[in-house]
Design a protein around this motif. Structure first.
Motif, PDB file in Angstrom:
ATOM      1  N   ASP A   1      95.300  10.671 -35.221  1.00 41.60           N
ATOM      2  CA  ASP A   1      95.815  10.645 -33.587  1.00 41.60           C
ATOM      3  C   ASP A   1      94.152  10.812 -32.656  1.00 41.60           C
ATOM      4  O   ASP A   1      93.480  11.848 -33.140  1.00 41.60           O
ATOM      5  CB  ASP A   1      96.394  11.863 -33.487  1.00 41.60           C
ATOM      6  CG  ASP A   1      96.161  12.520 -31.994  1.00 41.60           C
ATOM      7  OD1 ASP A   1      96.288  12.204 -30.652  1.00 41.60           O
ATOM      8  OD2 ASP A   1      96.095  13.440 -31.800  1.00 41.60           O
ATOM      9  N   PRO A   2      93.203   9.351 -32.084  1.00 39.45           N
ATOM     10  CA  PRO A   2      91.637   9.917 -32.030  1.00 39.45           C
ATOM     11  C   PRO A   2      91.785  10.248 -30.990  1.00 39.45           C
ATOM     12  O   PRO A   2      90.938  10.701 -30.841  1.00 39.45           O
ATOM     13  CB  PRO A   2      91.848   8.321 -31.914  1.00 39.45           C
ATOM     14  CG  PRO A   2      93.081   7.466 -31.983  1.00 39.45           C
ATOM     15  CD  PRO A   2      94.257   8.314 -32.710  1.00 39.45           C
ATOM     16  N   ARG A   3      92.583  10.816 -30.450  1.00 39.08           N
ATOM     17  CA  ARG A   3      92.582  11.367 -28.856  1.00 39.08           C
ATOM     18  C   ARG A   3      91.996  13.055 -29.312  1.00 39.08           C
ATOM     19  O   ARG A   3      91.274  13.877 -28.238  1.00 39.08           O
ATOM     20  CB  ARG A   3      93.392  11.464 -27.705  1.00 39.08           C
ATOM     21  CG  ARG A   3      93.472  11.777 -27.043  1.00 39.08           C
ATOM     22  CD  ARG A   3      94.711  11.735 -25.688  1.00 39.08           C
ATOM     23  NE  ARG A   3      95.225  10.455 -26.179  1.00 39.08           N
ATOM     24  CZ  ARG A   3      95.230   9.515 -25.244  1.00 39.08           C
ATOM     25  NH1 ARG A   3      94.241   9.828 -24.577  1.00 39.08           N
ATOM     26  NH2 ARG A   3      95.656   8.087 -25.376  1.00 39.08           N
ATOM     27  N   ARG A   4      92.604  13.671 -30.308  1.00 38.38           N
ATOM     28  CA  ARG A   4      91.803  15.032 -30.927  1.00 38.38           C
ATOM     29  C   ARG A   4      91.935  14.960 -31.903  1.00 38.38           C
ATOM     30  O   ARG A   4      90.677  16.219 -32.009  1.00 38.38           O
ATOM     31  CB  ARG A   4      93.448  15.681 -31.305  1.00 38.38           C
ATOM     32  CG  ARG A   4      94.281  15.517 -29.588  1.00 38.38           C
ATOM     33  CD  ARG A   4      96.018  16.409 -30.401  1.00 38.38           C
ATOM     34  NE  ARG A   4      96.229  16.645 -28.518  1.00 38.38           N
ATOM     35  CZ  ARG A   4      97.180  15.999 -27.783  1.00 38.38           C
ATOM     36  NH1 ARG A   4      97.689  14.541 -28.574  1.00 38.38           N
ATOM     37  NH2 ARG A   4      98.023  15.889 -27.014  1.00 38.38           N
ATOM     38  N   ASP A   5      91.604  13.743 -32.965  1.00 38.63           N
ATOM     39  CA  ASP A   5      90.537  14.214 -34.406  1.00 38.63           C
ATOM     40  C   ASP A   5      89.134  14.202 -33.830  1.00 38.63           C
ATOM     41  O   ASP A   5      88.660  13.628 -33.697  1.00 38.63           O
ATOM     42  CB  ASP A   5      91.051  13.443 -35.117  1.00 38.63           C
ATOM     43  CG  ASP A   5      90.891  12.903 -36.949  1.00 38.63           C
ATOM     44  OD1 ASP A   5      90.676  13.313 -37.047  1.00 38.63           O
ATOM     45  OD2 ASP A   5      92.363  12.995 -36.910  1.00 38.63           O
ATOM     46  N   SER A   6      88.942  15.303 -34.682  1.00 41.74           N
ATOM     47  CA  SER A   6      87.502  15.161 -34.239  1.00 41.74           C
ATOM     48  C   SER A   6      86.246  13.893 -35.316  1.00 41.74           C
ATOM     49  O   SER A   6      85.301  14.625 -35.932  1.00 41.74           O
ATOM     50  CB  SER A   6      86.984  16.939 -34.656  1.00 41.74           C
ATOM     51  OG  SER A   6      87.399  17.241 -35.874  1.00 41.74           O
ATOM     52  N   ARG A   7      87.214  14.075 -36.305  1.00 39.78           N
ATOM     53  CA  ARG A   7      86.641  13.297 -37.417  1.00 39.78           C
ATOM     54  C   ARG A   7      86.523  12.003 -36.586  1.00 39.78           C
ATOM     55  O   ARG A   7      85.336  10.879 -38.008  1.00 39.78           O
ATOM     56  CB  ARG A   7      87.078  13.128 -38.554  1.00 39.78           C
ATOM     57  CG  ARG A   7      87.851  13.866 -39.240  1.00 39.78           C
ATOM     58  CD  ARG A   7      88.018  14.089 -40.877  1.00 39.78           C
ATOM     59  NE  ARG A   7      88.009  12.618 -41.417  1.00 39.78           N
ATOM     60  CZ  ARG A   7      89.257  11.269 -41.584  1.00 39.78           C
ATOM     61  NH1 ARG A   7      90.054  11.451 -41.082  1.00 39.78           N
ATOM     62  NH2 ARG A   7      88.732  10.830 -42.727  1.00 39.78           N
ATOM     63  N   ILE A   8      86.213  11.161 -35.829  1.00 42.39           N
ATOM     64  CA  ILE A   8      86.176   9.779 -34.746  1.00 42.39           C
ATOM     65  C   ILE A   8      85.676  10.303 -33.933  1.00 42.39           C
ATOM     66  O   ILE A   8      85.534  11.368 -33.022  1.00 42.39           O
ATOM     67  CB  ILE A   8      87.531   9.205 -35.314  1.00 42.39           C
ATOM     68  CG1 ILE A   8      86.940   7.443 -33.917  1.00 42.39           C
ATOM     69  CG2 ILE A   8      88.426   9.857 -33.897  1.00 42.39           C
ATOM     70  CD1 ILE A   8      88.168   6.488 -34.303  1.00 42.39           C
ATOM     71  N   ASP A   9      84.837   9.649 -33.427  1.00 45.58           N
ATOM     72  CA  ASP A   9      83.778   9.375 -32.205  1.00 45.58           C
ATOM     73  C   ASP A   9      83.967   8.113 -31.818  1.00 45.58           C
ATOM     74  O   ASP A   9      83.879   7.016 -32.540  1.00 45.58           O
ATOM     75  CB  ASP A   9      82.565  10.108 -32.543  1.00 45.58           C
ATOM     76  CG  ASP A   9      81.942  10.154 -30.594  1.00 45.58           C
ATOM     77  OD1 ASP A   9      82.545  10.729 -30.054  1.00 45.58           O
ATOM     78  OD2 ASP A   9      80.812  11.574 -31.023  1.00 45.58           O
ATOM     79  N   PHE A  10      83.664   7.528 -30.511  1.00 43.13           N
ATOM     80  CA  PHE A  10      83.478   6.545 -29.686  1.00 43.13           C
ATOM     81  C   PHE A  10      82.245   6.404 -28.902  1.00 43.13           C
ATOM     82  O   PHE A  10      81.196   7.354 -28.282  1.00 43.13           O
ATOM     83  CB  PHE A  10      84.410   6.667 -28.852  1.00 43.13           C
ATOM     84  CG  PHE A  10      85.692   6.714 -29.137  1.00 43.13           C
ATOM     85  CD1 PHE A  10      86.752   5.479 -29.472  1.00 43.13           C
ATOM     86  CD2 PHE A  10      86.135   8.434 -29.423  1.00 43.13           C
ATOM     87  CE1 PHE A  10      87.587   5.990 -30.803  1.00 43.13           C
ATOM     88  CE2 PHE A  10      87.880   8.539 -29.770  1.00 43.13           C
ATOM     89  CZ  PHE A  10      88.454   7.696 -30.872  1.00 43.13           C
TER      90      PHE A  10
END
Length: 419
Positions: free
Chosen positions: A340-349
């Motif tokens: 869930d890239p919308r909520r997972d803090s392990r990924i950024d853009f």
């Protein structure tokens, strides 16, 4: 009800344009806005990010911020910094960033068309951001942040815009970013009528940027309609402020990804797993993908060029065939464990405007473990997703250049003298 219509725009007085025009509210942090507006009392940032005029500890969503925004907006009106046109008009709005030029039209777009999906979306919205825009619109009784819309290029409209833009502009401002913002007022009634009629014949418009602003406008319209026993559909709240560009002039940059850790894998194990779905080659230079289906990966100080196996691309699914979906479905979720890239803090853009050096910086610093560079999503892909009734994965598109705030706004109700 027309798809778009002219409106009596609220614009900076000629001698205040340079002082007013400001970056959009959502591209600066509060501290950046405070710094940029320092010594600029008429910067529109005092309206769009009014927390800069309150103590630094102020929550940007506190009631006092919206009250301050209203106060600052009212002062700009009272002092004649912002002046409303006398009649409904269209406005030709040109953006130039380096060699790239795009010319569109500022117009009031139909909320009914938005609600009926004739103005098509491609992203989900977040309730908190919608709420913020609703409160801002209601505090000002105005729409000051234009929604960035796209139409399929049309020779008649494009010809009118080009004809108007051959004359001296009504506003020409070079922003601190280097982007040139130029505005012409369309005063010829025949041209105004033709623009309205041609847009009415179009199947759809597409939201490029401004999903929260358009959703908020819809909510404001519904609330005001419910409270207005004399509602007739002609009220300003039935339309939202927009700037609409032809699809073939859009400039979409890559929207890259960085991830904090390798989900328990070491570098060699990750590379081996990646090779199950991608061709992997080590690269001597930073990888800026040149075609769809290809990616760059920066890992442990080295760049790799990735190309997904052709058989994994579902050509007939407009969402699943997007590069952002392919990377998510075949690497980021199964290998790095981010579902869930919308909520997972392990990924950024990271927007492509920052360059590939920003990806290297964030990995080399130890903040992130791996970075991925992307090929930009095309306008054709965006429109295909919107036409299918689906939405794109988060952070799929990064449009440049950005529209400015303060160039032209739409009041939702008449203001009494002295307000």
């Amino acid at each position: 009800m027309s798809l778009i219509r002219p409106f009596a725009g609220l614009r900076p007085a000629a001698n205040f344009a340079d002082a007013v025009v400001a970056p959009p509210y959502d591209v600066l942090s509060s501290s950046e806005a405070r710094q940029q507006a320092a010594g600029k009392p008429w910067s529109f940032l005092h309206v769009s990010k009014a927390e800069i005029d309150l103590p630094e500890s102020t929550d940007p969503f506190d009631d006092s911020v919206y009250a301050k925004s209203k106060e600052n907006f009212g002062r700009m009106l009272a002092e004649g910094v912002l002046v409303q046109d006398d009649s409904p008009l269209y406005y030709v709005y040109r953006l130039q960033m380096g060699e790239h030029v795009q010319t569109g039209i500022a117009a009031a777009a139909s909320v009914d068309a938005y609600d009926a999906d004739r103005i098509k979306k491609h992203e989900f919205t977040r309730p908190a951001k919608e709420d913020d825009r609703v409160r801002q619109i209601e505090a000002l009784s105005a729409q000051t942040g234009p929604v960035f819309l796209v139409y399929r290029a049309n020779a008649v409209v494009d010809g009118i815009l080009a004809d108007v833009a051959r004359h001296a502009p009504d506003m020409d401002v070079r922003a601190d970013s280097g982007v040139q913002h130029t505005l012409w007022v369309v005063r010829d009634q025949k041209q105004i009528n033709t623009i309205t009629a041609v847009f009415d014949e179009m199947d759809a418009l597409y939201v490029a940027d401004g999903h929260h602003r358009s959703a908020a406008a819809s909510r404001v319209a519904a609330a005001r309609k419910a409270k207005n026993p004399g509602h007739n559909g002609e009220e300003a709240y039935n339309y939202f402020l927009s700037v609409i560009f032809p699809h073939d002039q859009m400039y979409i940059l890559d929207y890259n990804r960085v991830v904090t850790d390798l989900n328990g894998l070491d570098v060699n194990a990750l590379l081996a797993r990646v090779a199950e779905s991608f061709d992997v080659e080590i690269a001597d230079d930073p990888v800026h993908p040149e075609r769809a289906g290809s990616f760059g990966m920066y890992l442990a100080g080295s760049w790799y060029a990735l190309a997904i196996h052709d058989e994994l691309i579902p050509q007939h699914d407009p969402v699943a065939r997007l590069d952002v979906s392919l990377l998510a479905d075949h690497l980021i979720e199964p290998l790095l464990g981010i579902s869930d890239p919308r909520r997972d803090s392990r990924i950024d853009f990271v927007g492509g405007i920052r360059g590939l050096s920003e990806l290297e910086k964030r990995v080399d610093s130890g903040e992130m473990a791996v970075a991925f560079s992307m090929f930009p999503t095309s306008m054709d892909d965006l429109m295909a997703v919107a036409d299918s009734g689906n939405v794109m994965p988060p952070k799929s598109t990064w449009f440049e250049p950005k529209l400015a705030d303060g160039v032209v706004s739409q009041l939702l109700e008449a203001r009494a003298s002295g307000d």
